[in-house]
Design a protein around this motif. Sequence first.
Motif, PDB file in Angstrom:
ATOM      1  N   ARG A   1       9.211  27.353 -28.497  1.00  0.00           N
ATOM      2  CA  ARG A   1       8.028  26.286 -28.101  1.00  0.00           C
ATOM      3  C   ARG A   1       6.562  27.181 -27.742  1.00  0.00           C
ATOM      4  NH1 ARG A   1       5.336  22.534 -29.387  1.00  0.00           N
ATOM      5  NH2 ARG A   1       3.748  21.462 -27.839  1.00  0.00           N
ATOM      6  N   ARG A   2       6.416  28.388 -27.357  1.00  0.00           N
ATOM      7  CA  ARG A   2       4.954  29.412 -27.015  1.00  0.00           C
ATOM      8  C   ARG A   2       4.490  29.679 -28.229  1.00  0.00           C
ATOM      9  NH1 ARG A   2       3.924  34.328 -26.975  1.00  0.00           N
ATOM     10  NH2 ARG A   2       3.229  35.251 -25.118  1.00  0.00           N
TER      11      ARG A   2
ATOM     12  N   HIS B   1       2.901  29.366 -19.272  1.00  0.00           N
ATOM     13  CA  HIS B   1       3.828  28.968 -20.861  1.00  0.00           C
ATOM     14  C   HIS B   1       5.086  28.970 -19.990  1.00  0.00           C
ATOM     15  CE1 HIS B   1       6.222  27.382 -24.040  1.00  0.00           C
ATOM     16  NE2 HIS B   1       4.805  26.532 -23.998  1.00  0.00           N
TER      17      HIS B   1
ATOM     18  N   GLY C   1       4.450  28.518 -30.746  1.00  0.00           N
ATOM     19  CA  GLY C   1       4.334  26.722 -31.516  1.00  0.00           C
ATOM     20  C   GLY C   1       2.863  26.625 -31.404  1.00  0.00           C
TER      21      GLY C   1
ATOM     22  N   PHE D   1      12.638  29.714 -24.126  1.00  0.00           N
ATOM     23  CA  PHE D   1      11.077  28.801 -24.852  1.00  0.00           C
ATOM     24  C   PHE D   1      10.234  29.625 -25.802  1.00  0.00           C
ATOM     25  CE2 PHE D   1      12.189  26.606 -20.751  1.00  0.00           C
ATOM     26  CZ  PHE D   1      12.848  25.337 -21.326  1.00  0.00           C
TER      27      PHE D   1
END
Length: 160
Positions: free
Chosen positions: A37-38, A134, A40, A34
Motif C-alpha cells: 500500500r505504501r 504511513h 502504491g 502495509f
Amino acid sequence: MDQADMRDPRPGPPPRAEDATGRAALTRRRVVDFALRRRGVLSELREGGLSLREVCDADVYLMRAAGFHGVATETVCPVCRKENLTEVSWVFGDDLGSASGSARGADEIEHLALTHDAFTVHVVEVCRSCSWNHLVLSYELGLPEGEGRRVRRVVRQMRR
C-alpha cells in the motif's frame, strides 16, 4: 471401536505446554505488512494522482509521539529526502484501559504484553521534516484472553 470414536474431539493443533516465562505473549501474531500500500501511495504521488498536502498530513500528536517514543530508522524519507524516518508504535486494546490509543516505546509494549490480554500494535513511519506518515506494520501481542487480569491480580497480591 468405531473409527469416529478415535478422532480427537478438538480439531486443530494439539494444546501447547504452558509457557512458564510468559514469553509467548511477546510473539507477534496476525502480522500485516502495509509495504504494498505504501508503494502504491508513493507511486500515485509521483504520477500526480495525490498532492503533497494529502500525504504529508501528520497531526501534532503523531509528530510529538515521534519525538518522545519514536525510533529512528535508516530509511530516508521518500518524499522530501531530508532526513531519516522515525517509527512510532501505537497500542490499541480493550484490556489496556487508558493506555489504549497511545504511543509507547518498546520496553512499555513488552511490559503491556506480559501483563495484559491481547492487543494490537500499529507501527507508523513519520518524517519530522515534511510530515509524511504511513502505517507500515500491524500485529497482535499479549496474553491469551482473560490471563492479563489474572496476572495483574497475582502481582497486586504479591505487593501486599
